[in-house]
Design a protein around this motif. Structure first.
Motif, mmCIF file in Angstrom:
data_model
loop_
_atom_site.group_PDB
_atom_site.id
_atom_site.type_symbol
_atom_site.label_atom_id
_atom_site.label_comp_id
_atom_site.label_asym_id
_atom_site.label_seq_id
_atom_site.Cartn_x
_atom_site.Cartn_y
_atom_site.Cartn_z
ATOM 1 N N TRP A 213 0.823 -1.208 0.000
ATOM 2 C CA TRP A 213 0.000 0.000 0.000
ATOM 3 C C TRP A 213 0.860 1.261 0.000
ATOM 4 O O TRP A 213 0.514 2.266 -0.631
ATOM 5 N N LEU A 214 2.010 1.199 0.706
ATOM 6 C CA LEU A 214 2.900 2.360 0.787
ATOM 7 C C LEU A 214 3.976 2.345 -0.295
ATOM 8 O O LEU A 214 4.746 3.302 -0.409
ATOM 9 N N ASP A 215 4.050 1.264 -1.056
ATOM 10 C CA ASP A 215 5.059 1.119 -2.104
ATOM 11 C C ASP A 215 6.475 1.195 -1.524
ATOM 12 O O ASP A 215 7.321 1.944 -2.009
ATOM 13 N N VAL A 216 6.717 0.421 -0.458
ATOM 14 C CA VAL A 216 8.047 0.303 0.124
ATOM 15 C C VAL A 216 8.431 -1.172 0.153
ATOM 16 O O VAL A 216 7.584 -2.057 -0.027
ATOM 17 N N ASP A 217 9.698 -1.450 0.397
ATOM 18 C CA ASP A 217 10.201 -2.817 0.413
ATOM 19 C C ASP A 217 9.710 -3.542 1.671
ATOM 20 O O ASP A 217 10.025 -3.120 2.792
ATOM 21 N N PRO A 218 8.947 -4.624 1.551
ATOM 22 C CA PRO A 218 8.447 -5.326 2.738
ATOM 23 C C PRO A 218 9.564 -5.887 3.612
ATOM 24 O O PRO A 218 9.379 -6.077 4.817
ATOM 25 N N ALA A 219 10.737 -6.133 3.017
ATOM 26 C CA ALA A 219 11.857 -6.670 3.781
ATOM 27 C C ALA A 219 12.397 -5.668 4.795
ATOM 28 O O ALA A 219 13.159 -6.038 5.696
ATOM 29 N N GLY A 220 11.995 -4.399 4.665
ATOM 30 C CA GLY A 220 12.481 -3.376 5.588
ATOM 31 C C GLY A 220 11.834 -3.431 6.963
ATOM 32 O O GLY A 220 12.374 -2.884 7.931
ATOM 33 N N PHE A 221 10.677 -4.094 7.078
ATOM 34 C CA PHE A 221 10.035 -4.241 8.375
ATOM 35 C C PHE A 221 10.737 -5.321 9.200
ATOM 36 O O PHE A 221 11.373 -6.218 8.658
ATOM 37 N N LYS A 222 10.582 -5.226 10.522
ATOM 38 C CA LYS A 222 11.203 -6.191 11.431
ATOM 39 C C LYS A 222 10.133 -6.878 12.274
ATOM 40 O O LYS A 222 9.950 -6.563 13.460
#
Length: 260
Positions: A213-222
């Motif tokens: 939804w935010l168009d960011v890399d999902p791998a960046g979340f922890k």
């Protein structure tokens, strides 16, 4: 892009902000309150943020990189000062969402997503959601756990707050929760909604959806930082009478959301 995180107090807004702020493409302030200044003059907006700085007084950091610094009060001071300077450059007339977002972007240059988290944004969301550039996330949680956690706070650290008497019983909190849910559902087409329990139990699935939804890399979340020990705490935190009050007020809404 700017992000606004809200939801009823004790619903997981802090957890969600921490997850977003920990993403390398995102910076989300912690209850700075800047998106509440729409329509004010720059001078009035400055005054409102200075009032927030005095209220917070170092109890938390607006910018999480100073969260454990004992000099948080002064870091918040400089954060507020710099924000006000940038806002004065961005606002030409009454303060707008675009001006606030622009000031945050100048605070955190080269960051894809900037924003702020504040539960008290909820009543402002109809106005804020009119801006098509606003990305609003609302998180909601089981009313029983919200009430249990809220009562604990309002009987201790929040007991001296001016508004404490307005939400100092299970019945009052449940009614407030229902109002928040009704508003959230009315805005469903314009915002992104997250259920706290699903976030805790299926973090990768929920965070992948948020990343898309935010168009960011999902791998960046922890997601590994999420703990599950806060689920169902109302079993120990509410009396039978308080649980009955919550059920009487919020039962139909809870069932509609899938809470048994």
């Amino acid at each position: 892009m700017h992000l606004i995180i809200s939801g009823h107090q004790r619903s997981g807004t802090t957890l969600l902000r921490r997850l977003c702020d920990g993403h390398p493409q995102m910076k989300v302030a912690n209850e700075f309150g800047c998106f509440a200044d729409m329509g004010l003059t720059v001078r009035q907006a400055w005054a409102a943020r200075w009032a927030q700085w005095r209220l917070v007084n170092g109890r938390w950091a607006f910018d999480s990189q100073f969260a454990t610094d004992p000099r948080r009060h002064w870091h918040n001071f400089w954060f507020t000062l710099r924000y006000g300077w940038h806002l004065a450059q961005m606002a030409h007339g009454p303060v707008t969402v675009e001006a606030v977002a622009g000031a945050l972007e100048m605070l955190w240059p080269e960051t894809a997503v900037v924003g702020d988290k504040l539960p008290q944004y909820m009543p402002l969301l109809p106005q804020l959601s009119k801006n098509k550039e606003s990305h609003i996330v609302v998180i909601y949680r089981d009313c029983r756990d919200v009430t249990s956690s809220f009562l604990e706070k309002v009987r201790t650290v929040w007991r001296t707050r001016e508004w404490a008497k307005e939400v100092d019983t299970a019945e009052k909190i449940a009614a407030n929760w229902v109002n928040h849910i009704v508003l959230m559902e009315k805005l469903a087409d314009d915002i992104h909604i997250i259920q706290y329990e699903q976030l805790v139990q299926e973090p990768e699935h929920v965070l992948n959806g948020l990343a898309s939804w935010l168009d960011v890399d999902p791998a960046g979340f922890k997601p590994q930082t999420i703990k599950m020990d806060s689920l169902g705490k109302h079993r120990k935190g509410l009396t039978e009478a308080e649980l009955a009050e919550v059920t009487a007020v919020a039962g139909p809404t809870m069932r509609r959301l899938g809470y048994k």
